[in-house]
Design an enzyme around this catalytic site. Structure first.
Site, PDB file in Angstrom:
ATOM      1  NE  ARG A 149      -2.658  -1.338   3.456  1.00 33.36           N
ATOM      2  CZ  ARG A 149      -2.949  -2.548   3.959  1.00 33.36           C
ATOM      3  NH1 ARG A 149      -3.717  -3.371   3.284  1.00 33.36           N
ATOM      4  NH2 ARG A 149      -2.485  -2.926   5.127  1.00 33.36           N
ATOM      5  CG  PHE A 197     -10.516  -8.612  -5.386  1.00 35.65           C
ATOM      6  CD1 PHE A 197     -11.485  -9.597  -5.247  1.00 35.65           C
ATOM      7  CD2 PHE A 197      -9.875  -8.475  -6.614  1.00 35.65           C
ATOM      8  CE1 PHE A 197     -11.800 -10.438  -6.317  1.00 35.65           C
ATOM      9  CE2 PHE A 197     -10.181  -9.304  -7.682  1.00 35.65           C
ATOM     10  CZ  PHE A 197     -11.135 -10.297  -7.532  1.00 35.65           C
ATOM     11  CG  ASP A 257     -14.698  -6.246  -1.255  1.00 42.89           C
ATOM     12  OD1 ASP A 257     -13.458  -6.340  -1.147  1.00 42.89           O
ATOM     13  OD2 ASP A 257     -15.489  -7.089  -0.783  1.00 42.89           O
ATOM     14  CB  SER A 258     -18.262  -9.563  -3.470  1.00 44.72           C
ATOM     15  OG  SER A 258     -17.312 -10.142  -2.618  1.00 44.72           O
ATOM     16  CG  ASP A 281      -4.978  -7.830  -2.158  1.00 47.81           C
ATOM     17  OD1 ASP A 281      -4.435  -8.954  -2.247  1.00 47.81           O
ATOM     18  OD2 ASP A 281      -5.074  -7.208  -1.084  1.00 47.81           O
ATOM     19  CB  CYS A 312      -3.081 -14.189  -0.580  1.00 44.58           C
ATOM     20  SG  CYS A 312      -4.869 -14.190  -0.679  1.00 44.58           S
TER      21      CYS A 312
END
Ligand code: SAH
Length: 391
Positions: A209, A225, A247-248, A294, A334
Protein backbone atom coordinates in the site's frame (compact mmCIF):
# COMPACT_ATOMS: atom_id res chain seq x y z
CA UNK A 1 6.33 -38.44 25.13
CA UNK A 2 5.49 -39.69 21.65
CA UNK A 3 8.53 -40.49 19.52
CA UNK A 4 8.41 -39.98 15.77
CA UNK A 5 11.24 -41.45 13.69
CA UNK A 6 11.67 -40.21 10.14
CA UNK A 7 12.52 -42.13 7.01
CA UNK A 8 16.17 -41.41 6.13
CA UNK A 9 15.19 -40.14 2.68
CA UNK A 10 12.88 -37.55 4.22
CA UNK A 11 15.15 -36.09 6.90
CA UNK A 12 16.84 -33.46 4.71
CA UNK A 13 14.20 -30.71 4.78
CA UNK A 14 13.69 -31.10 8.55
CA UNK A 15 17.42 -30.87 9.19
CA UNK A 16 17.40 -27.70 7.02
CA UNK A 17 14.65 -26.24 9.20
CA UNK A 18 11.42 -27.12 7.40
CA UNK A 19 8.80 -27.18 10.19
CA UNK A 20 6.37 -29.70 8.66
CA UNK A 21 6.58 -33.47 8.85
CA UNK A 22 4.17 -35.15 6.46
CA UNK A 23 2.67 -38.54 7.30
CA UNK A 24 4.60 -40.10 4.41
CA UNK A 25 7.93 -39.04 5.95
CA UNK A 26 7.37 -41.01 9.15
CA UNK A 27 9.05 -44.42 9.55
CA UNK A 28 7.59 -45.09 13.01
CA UNK A 29 5.45 -43.42 15.62
CA UNK A 30 5.69 -44.81 19.16
CA UNK A 31 3.34 -43.80 21.96
CA UNK A 32 -0.12 -42.35 22.10
CA UNK A 33 -1.54 -38.93 22.64
CA UNK A 34 -4.45 -36.72 21.71
CA UNK A 35 -4.27 -34.31 18.79
CA UNK A 36 -1.95 -31.50 19.82
CA UNK A 37 0.34 -33.64 22.00
CA UNK A 38 4.06 -33.01 21.92
CA UNK A 39 6.30 -35.40 20.02
CA UNK A 40 10.04 -35.91 19.87
CA UNK A 41 11.30 -36.14 16.33
CA UNK A 42 14.23 -38.45 15.72
CA UNK A 43 16.41 -39.16 12.71
CA UNK A 44 16.81 -42.72 11.50
CA UNK A 45 20.25 -42.97 13.13
CA UNK A 46 18.67 -42.09 16.50
CA UNK A 47 19.87 -38.48 16.67
CA UNK A 48 17.52 -35.72 17.85
CA UNK A 49 15.88 -33.52 15.21
CA UNK A 50 13.75 -31.57 17.65
CA UNK A 51 10.34 -31.36 19.20
CA UNK A 52 6.98 -30.59 17.66
CA UNK A 53 3.28 -31.11 18.15
CA UNK A 54 1.29 -33.80 16.49
CA UNK A 55 -2.08 -34.35 14.88
CA UNK A 56 -2.31 -37.92 13.61
CA UNK A 57 -5.33 -37.18 11.42
CA UNK A 58 -3.53 -34.55 9.33
CA UNK A 59 -1.20 -35.05 6.38
CA UNK A 60 1.05 -32.49 8.11
CA UNK A 61 1.38 -34.86 11.05
CA UNK A 62 3.95 -32.92 13.05
CA UNK A 63 4.75 -29.20 13.13
CA UNK A 64 8.13 -28.44 14.67
CA UNK A 65 8.45 -26.09 17.62
CA UNK A 66 12.16 -26.44 18.30
CA UNK A 67 15.18 -27.99 16.65
CA UNK A 68 16.34 -29.42 19.97
CA UNK A 69 14.78 -31.48 22.74
CA UNK A 70 13.71 -28.85 25.26
CA UNK A 71 10.87 -28.11 27.67
CA UNK A 72 7.86 -26.56 25.88
CA UNK A 73 6.61 -24.43 28.77
CA UNK A 74 5.74 -20.82 29.62
CA UNK A 75 9.38 -19.80 29.49
CA UNK A 76 9.84 -21.35 26.02
CA UNK A 77 6.79 -19.52 24.64
CA UNK A 78 7.90 -16.29 26.29
CA UNK A 79 11.30 -16.55 24.63
CA UNK A 80 9.67 -17.13 21.24
CA UNK A 81 7.39 -14.09 21.75
CA UNK A 82 10.32 -11.93 22.90
CA UNK A 83 12.27 -12.85 19.77
CA UNK A 84 9.23 -12.07 17.62
CA UNK A 85 8.85 -8.67 19.27
CA UNK A 86 12.56 -7.86 18.86
CA UNK A 87 12.21 -8.52 15.11
CA UNK A 88 9.19 -6.17 14.87
CA UNK A 89 10.95 -3.46 16.87
CA UNK A 90 13.72 -3.65 14.30
CA UNK A 91 11.62 -3.63 11.13
CA UNK A 92 8.25 -1.98 11.79
CA UNK A 93 8.22 1.81 11.32
CA UNK A 94 7.54 3.67 14.59
CA UNK A 95 4.38 5.45 13.37
CA UNK A 96 2.59 2.15 12.72
CA UNK A 97 0.05 1.15 15.37
CA UNK A 98 -0.90 -2.24 13.92
CA UNK A 99 1.48 -5.04 13.04
CA UNK A 100 1.80 -8.81 12.99
CA UNK A 101 3.71 -9.95 16.05
CA UNK A 102 3.65 -13.69 15.38
CA UNK A 103 3.52 -15.10 11.86
CA UNK A 104 3.10 -18.80 12.68
CA UNK A 105 5.84 -20.97 11.21
CA UNK A 106 7.77 -17.80 10.25
CA UNK A 107 8.24 -17.11 13.97
CA UNK A 108 8.81 -20.76 14.91
CA UNK A 109 5.36 -20.92 16.52
CA UNK A 110 3.47 -23.04 13.98
CA UNK A 111 -0.26 -22.44 13.65
CA UNK A 112 -0.19 -19.30 15.81
CA UNK A 113 -0.97 -15.85 14.44
CA UNK A 114 -0.84 -12.77 16.67
CA UNK A 115 -1.79 -9.34 15.34
CA UNK A 116 -1.35 -6.25 17.50
CA UNK A 117 -3.83 -3.40 17.01
CA UNK A 118 -2.73 -0.64 19.36
CA UNK A 119 -3.76 -1.73 22.87
CA UNK A 120 -5.62 -4.83 21.61
CA UNK A 121 -4.28 -8.15 20.42
CA UNK A 122 -6.07 -10.54 18.07
CA UNK A 123 -4.93 -14.16 17.95
CA UNK A 124 -5.63 -17.01 15.60
CA UNK A 125 -4.94 -20.59 16.52
CA UNK A 126 -5.03 -22.79 13.45
CA UNK A 127 -4.13 -26.25 14.77
CA UNK A 128 -4.83 -28.60 17.68
CA UNK A 129 -1.26 -28.09 18.88
CA UNK A 130 -1.68 -24.33 18.79
CA UNK A 131 -4.91 -24.69 20.81
CA UNK A 132 -2.98 -26.57 23.50
CA UNK A 133 -0.33 -23.83 23.64
CA UNK A 134 -2.89 -21.00 23.66
CA UNK A 135 -2.94 -20.40 27.46
CA UNK A 136 0.86 -20.07 27.44
CA UNK A 137 0.71 -17.67 24.50
CA UNK A 138 -1.85 -15.51 26.32
CA UNK A 139 0.28 -15.53 29.48
CA UNK A 140 3.35 -14.55 27.47
CA UNK A 141 1.56 -11.74 25.61
CA UNK A 142 0.24 -10.27 28.85
CA UNK A 143 3.75 -10.29 30.36
CA UNK A 144 5.34 -8.83 27.28
CA UNK A 145 2.87 -6.16 26.12
CA UNK A 146 0.36 -5.54 28.97
CA UNK A 147 -2.48 -5.21 26.45
CA UNK A 148 -5.94 -3.92 27.23
CA UNK A 149 -7.46 -7.08 25.81
CA UNK A 150 -6.69 -10.24 23.87
CA UNK A 151 -9.33 -11.52 21.48
CA UNK A 152 -9.34 -14.84 19.65
CA UNK A 153 -10.65 -15.30 16.15
CA UNK A 154 -9.72 -18.79 15.03
CA UNK A 155 -11.29 -19.96 11.79
CA UNK A 156 -10.54 -21.32 8.36
CA UNK A 157 -9.74 -24.40 6.34
CA UNK A 158 -6.70 -25.50 8.36
CA UNK A 159 -8.82 -25.81 11.52
CA UNK A 160 -11.28 -27.97 9.61
CA UNK A 161 -8.49 -30.29 8.46
CA UNK A 162 -7.31 -30.47 12.07
CA UNK A 163 -10.82 -31.56 13.15
CA UNK A 164 -11.50 -28.28 14.96
CA UNK A 165 -14.44 -25.91 14.83
CA UNK A 166 -14.20 -22.13 14.58
CA UNK A 167 -13.94 -20.23 17.81
CA UNK A 168 -14.03 -16.55 18.75
CA UNK A 169 -14.10 -14.55 21.97
CA UNK A 170 -12.15 -12.75 24.63
CA UNK A 171 -9.11 -14.63 25.93
CA UNK A 172 -7.99 -11.99 28.39
CA UNK A 173 -8.96 -8.51 29.58
CA UNK A 174 -11.43 -6.34 27.72
CA UNK A 175 -13.28 -7.09 24.52
CA UNK A 176 -12.14 -4.77 21.70
CA UNK A 177 -14.74 -2.12 20.79
CA UNK A 178 -16.81 -2.89 17.65
CA UNK A 179 -14.70 -0.48 15.61
CA UNK A 180 -11.33 0.93 16.54
CA UNK A 181 -8.81 3.03 14.69
CA UNK A 182 -5.34 2.17 13.51
CA UNK A 183 -2.79 4.26 11.64
CA UNK A 184 -0.79 3.16 8.67
CA UNK A 185 1.01 4.92 5.81
CA UNK A 186 -0.18 8.26 7.14
CA UNK A 187 -3.82 7.11 6.88
CA UNK A 188 -6.45 6.25 9.47
CA UNK A 189 -8.39 3.00 9.21
CA UNK A 190 -11.27 1.61 11.22
CA UNK A 191 -10.94 -2.07 12.02
CA UNK A 192 -13.82 -4.41 12.76
CA UNK A 193 -12.22 -7.40 14.43
CA UNK A 194 -15.40 -9.37 15.05
CA UNK A 195 -17.28 -8.80 11.79
CA UNK A 196 -14.27 -8.22 9.51
CA UNK A 197 -12.23 -10.74 7.58
CA UNK A 198 -9.24 -12.57 9.11
CA UNK A 199 -8.14 -10.65 12.21
CA UNK A 200 -9.78 -7.47 10.86
CA UNK A 201 -7.18 -5.89 8.57
CA UNK A 202 -4.79 -7.20 5.91
CA UNK A 203 -1.59 -6.12 7.60
CA UNK A 204 0.49 -8.14 5.13
CA UNK A 205 -0.16 -5.55 2.38
CA UNK A 206 1.10 -2.53 4.35
CA UNK A 207 4.35 -2.05 2.38
CA UNK A 208 2.60 -2.61 -0.95
CA UNK A 209 0.00 0.00 0.00
CA UNK A 210 2.91 2.33 0.79
CA UNK A 211 4.38 1.60 -2.62
CA UNK A 212 1.21 2.61 -4.41
CA UNK A 213 1.38 5.86 -2.49
CA UNK A 214 4.61 6.65 -4.32
CA UNK A 215 3.06 6.51 -7.81
CA UNK A 216 -0.65 7.29 -7.40
CA UNK A 217 -0.67 11.07 -7.60
CA UNK A 218 -2.93 12.35 -10.39
CA UNK A 219 -3.98 8.83 -11.44
CA UNK A 220 -7.37 7.23 -12.14
CA UNK A 221 -7.33 4.06 -10.07
CA UNK A 222 -9.36 0.86 -9.88
CA UNK A 223 -8.96 -0.81 -6.50
CA UNK A 224 -10.21 -4.32 -7.17
CA UNK A 225 -11.09 -6.47 -4.13
CA UNK A 226 -10.86 -3.31 -2.06
CA UNK A 227 -12.01 -4.65 1.36
CA UNK A 228 -12.06 -1.60 3.66
CA UNK A 229 -10.42 0.67 1.10
CA UNK A 230 -6.69 0.10 1.90
CA UNK A 231 -4.84 0.64 -1.39
CA UNK A 232 -7.32 3.24 -2.65
CA UNK A 233 -7.19 5.37 0.47
CA UNK A 234 -3.40 5.47 0.54
CA UNK A 235 -3.53 6.42 -3.16
CA UNK A 236 -6.16 9.12 -2.67
CA UNK A 237 -4.23 10.64 0.25
CA UNK A 238 -1.28 11.31 -2.04
CA UNK A 239 -3.52 12.89 -4.67
CA UNK A 240 -4.96 10.18 -6.91
CA UNK A 241 -7.46 11.89 -9.19
CA UNK A 242 -10.22 9.29 -8.83
CA UNK A 243 -10.49 5.91 -7.10
CA UNK A 244 -13.07 3.22 -7.85
CA UNK A 245 -13.21 0.64 -5.04
CA UNK A 246 -14.92 -2.65 -5.88
CA UNK A 247 -15.71 -5.45 -3.45
CA UNK A 248 -18.42 -8.08 -3.12
CA UNK A 249 -18.82 -7.46 0.62
CA UNK A 250 -21.32 -4.79 1.55
CA UNK A 251 -20.03 -4.45 5.12
CA UNK A 252 -16.41 -4.09 3.93
CA UNK A 253 -17.42 -1.35 1.50
CA UNK A 254 -19.44 0.45 4.15
CA UNK A 255 -16.31 0.58 6.28
CA UNK A 256 -14.28 1.64 3.22
CA UNK A 257 -16.58 4.65 2.85
CA UNK A 258 -16.22 5.52 6.53
CA UNK A 259 -12.44 5.25 6.18
CA UNK A 260 -12.59 7.49 3.12
CA UNK A 261 -14.36 10.20 5.11
CA UNK A 262 -12.08 9.77 8.10
CA UNK A 263 -9.09 10.57 5.92
CA UNK A 264 -10.66 13.85 4.78
CA UNK A 265 -11.00 12.70 1.19
CA UNK A 266 -13.48 14.32 -1.15
CA UNK A 267 -16.68 12.46 -1.88
CA UNK A 268 -16.37 13.13 -5.62
CA UNK A 269 -12.89 11.61 -5.65
CA UNK A 270 -14.12 8.15 -4.65
CA UNK A 271 -16.64 5.64 -5.98
CA UNK A 272 -17.64 2.47 -4.13
CA UNK A 273 -19.18 -0.39 -6.05
CA UNK A 274 -20.51 -3.58 -4.57
CA UNK A 275 -20.01 -6.19 -7.27
CA UNK A 276 -18.46 -9.48 -8.16
CA UNK A 277 -15.12 -8.49 -9.72
CA UNK A 278 -15.40 -11.13 -12.44
CA UNK A 279 -18.64 -9.65 -13.78
CA UNK A 280 -17.58 -6.05 -13.08
CA UNK A 281 -14.37 -6.40 -15.08
CA UNK A 282 -16.16 -8.01 -18.01
CA UNK A 283 -18.78 -5.30 -18.14
CA UNK A 284 -16.94 -1.99 -17.81
CA UNK A 285 -15.40 -0.16 -20.71
CA UNK A 286 -13.77 2.69 -18.76
CA UNK A 287 -9.96 2.78 -18.70
CA UNK A 288 -7.63 3.35 -15.73
CA UNK A 289 -4.06 4.51 -15.17
CA UNK A 290 -3.53 2.02 -12.39
CA UNK A 291 -5.37 -1.14 -11.35
CA UNK A 292 -4.96 -3.16 -8.15
CA UNK A 293 -6.07 -6.79 -8.01
CA UNK A 294 -5.85 -8.24 -4.50
CA UNK A 295 -8.30 -11.15 -4.54
CA UNK A 296 -8.97 -13.68 -1.78
CA UNK A 297 -7.21 -17.04 -2.24
CA UNK A 298 -8.82 -18.72 -5.26
CA UNK A 299 -7.00 -21.95 -4.38
CA UNK A 300 -7.87 -23.05 -0.86
CA UNK A 301 -7.12 -26.75 -1.43
CA UNK A 302 -4.56 -28.34 -3.71
CA UNK A 303 -7.31 -29.92 -5.81
CA UNK A 304 -8.60 -26.40 -6.69
CA UNK A 305 -5.33 -25.51 -8.43
CA UNK A 306 -6.65 -25.65 -12.02
CA UNK A 307 -9.88 -23.77 -11.35
CA UNK A 308 -7.99 -21.20 -9.27
CA UNK A 309 -5.41 -20.57 -12.01
CA UNK A 310 -8.26 -20.04 -14.48
CA UNK A 311 -9.68 -17.43 -12.07
CA UNK A 312 -6.36 -15.59 -11.75
CA UNK A 313 -5.89 -15.62 -15.51
CA UNK A 314 -9.39 -14.29 -16.11
CA UNK A 315 -9.20 -11.31 -13.74
CA UNK A 316 -5.72 -10.38 -14.93
CA UNK A 317 -6.74 -10.64 -18.58
CA UNK A 318 -9.77 -8.44 -18.02
CA UNK A 319 -7.83 -5.93 -15.91
CA UNK A 320 -5.05 -5.69 -18.52
CA UNK A 321 -7.66 -4.62 -21.07
CA UNK A 322 -8.57 -1.63 -18.91
CA UNK A 323 -5.13 -0.18 -18.23
CA UNK A 324 -3.91 2.60 -20.51
CA UNK A 325 -0.61 2.35 -22.34
CA UNK A 326 2.01 3.60 -19.86
CA UNK A 327 -0.26 2.51 -17.01
CA UNK A 328 0.39 0.14 -14.11
CA UNK A 329 -1.03 -3.03 -12.63
CA UNK A 330 -0.48 -4.26 -9.08
CA UNK A 331 -1.56 -7.90 -9.11
CA UNK A 332 -1.47 -10.37 -6.21
CA UNK A 333 -2.17 -13.94 -5.24
CA UNK A 334 -2.40 -15.08 -1.62
CA UNK A 335 -2.99 -18.75 -2.47
CA UNK A 336 -0.47 -20.83 -0.58
CA UNK A 337 -0.87 -23.67 -3.09
CA UNK A 338 0.13 -21.47 -6.04
CA UNK A 339 3.87 -20.92 -6.36
CA UNK A 340 5.19 -17.49 -7.30
CA UNK A 341 6.56 -18.93 -10.56
CA UNK A 342 3.16 -20.37 -11.52
CA UNK A 343 1.40 -17.14 -10.60
CA UNK A 344 3.81 -15.07 -12.71
CA UNK A 345 3.31 -17.47 -15.62
CA UNK A 346 -0.46 -17.13 -15.29
CA UNK A 347 -0.14 -13.34 -15.51
CA UNK A 348 2.13 -13.76 -18.54
CA UNK A 349 -0.49 -15.95 -20.26
CA UNK A 350 -3.12 -13.30 -19.50
CA UNK A 351 -0.86 -10.61 -21.00
CA UNK A 352 -0.28 -12.76 -24.09
CA UNK A 353 -4.03 -13.22 -24.59
CA UNK A 354 -4.59 -9.50 -24.05
CA UNK A 355 -1.77 -8.76 -26.51
CA UNK A 356 -0.15 -6.39 -24.01
CA UNK A 357 3.55 -5.94 -23.44
CA UNK A 358 4.24 -6.15 -19.75
CA UNK A 359 7.34 -5.23 -17.81
CA UNK A 360 8.03 -6.10 -14.18
CA UNK A 361 8.97 -3.12 -12.01
CA UNK A 362 9.12 -5.12 -8.80
CA UNK A 363 8.27 -8.49 -7.32
CA UNK A 364 6.02 -7.93 -4.33
CA UNK A 365 5.79 -9.81 -1.06
CA UNK A 366 4.30 -9.33 2.42
CA UNK A 367 5.51 -6.63 4.79
CA UNK A 368 8.60 -7.38 6.89
CA UNK A 369 6.54 -8.16 10.00
CA UNK A 370 5.44 -11.31 8.13
CA UNK A 371 8.78 -13.17 8.07
CA UNK A 372 9.00 -16.45 6.19
CA UNK A 373 11.40 -19.23 7.13
CA UNK A 374 13.59 -19.76 4.04
CA UNK A 375 13.36 -23.51 4.64
CA UNK A 376 9.54 -23.27 4.45
CA UNK A 377 8.55 -21.98 1.01
CA UNK A 378 4.88 -22.77 1.75
CA UNK A 379 4.97 -19.83 4.18
CA UNK A 380 5.39 -17.39 1.27
CA UNK A 381 1.70 -17.35 0.42
CA UNK A 382 1.45 -13.70 -0.74
CA UNK A 383 3.17 -12.80 -3.98
CA UNK A 384 2.58 -10.01 -6.39
CA UNK A 385 3.84 -8.09 -9.39
CA UNK A 386 4.09 -4.40 -10.01
CA UNK A 387 3.80 -4.13 -13.77
CA UNK A 388 4.29 -1.41 -16.35
CA UNK A 389 2.05 -1.84 -19.34
CA UNK A 390 2.97 -0.95 -22.87
CA UNK A 391 0.75 -1.16 -25.91
N1 SAH B 1 -6.70 -5.14 -0.68
C1 SAH B 1 -7.40 -5.26 0.57
C2 SAH B 1 -7.60 -6.69 1.02
C3 SAH B 1 -8.40 -7.55 0.05
S1 SAH B 1 -8.99 -9.01 0.76
C4 SAH B 1 -6.67 -4.42 1.64
O1 SAH B 1 -5.60 -3.87 1.33
O2 SAH B 1 -7.16 -4.32 2.76
C5 SAH B 1 -9.98 -9.67 -0.50
C6 SAH B 1 -11.33 -8.99 -0.70
O3 SAH B 1 -11.97 -9.57 -1.82
C7 SAH B 1 -12.33 -9.14 0.46
O4 SAH B 1 -12.71 -7.87 0.89
C8 SAH B 1 -13.53 -9.88 -0.14
O5 SAH B 1 -14.78 -9.39 0.34
C9 SAH B 1 -13.38 -9.55 -1.60
N2 SAH B 1 -13.95 -10.52 -2.55
C10 SAH B 1 -13.94 -11.85 -2.49
N3 SAH B 1 -14.46 -12.39 -3.62
C11 SAH B 1 -14.81 -11.34 -4.42
C12 SAH B 1 -15.39 -11.22 -5.72
N4 SAH B 1 -15.69 -12.29 -6.42
N5 SAH B 1 -15.61 -10.00 -6.22
C13 SAH B 1 -15.30 -8.88 -5.51
N6 SAH B 1 -14.73 -8.94 -4.29
C14 SAH B 1 -14.50 -10.15 -3.74
Amino acid sequence: MIAVTLKPSREGPVIAGHPWIFSGAIASLVGEGAAGSLARVIANDGSALGIGYLNPRCSITVRMLSRQFEEIDASFIHRRLEAALALRRAVVPPDITAYRLVNGEGDFLPGIIVDVYGPFIVCQSLTAGADVLKPLVVEGLVRLLSPQGIYEKSEGGVRQEEGLTNTAGVLWGEEPPPLFEIQENGCRFLVDVRGGQKTGFFLDQRENRALIGTVASGKRILNGFAYTGGFGIVAARVGARHVVSVDSSESALRLAQKNWQMNDLLEVQGEFIQADMFSYLREITESFDLVVLDPPPFIRRRQDLKVGITGYKEINLQALRLVVSGGQLFTFSCSQHLSAADFFQTVLFAAADARRSVRVLKHLSPAADHPVNLAHPEGAYLKGLWLWLGD
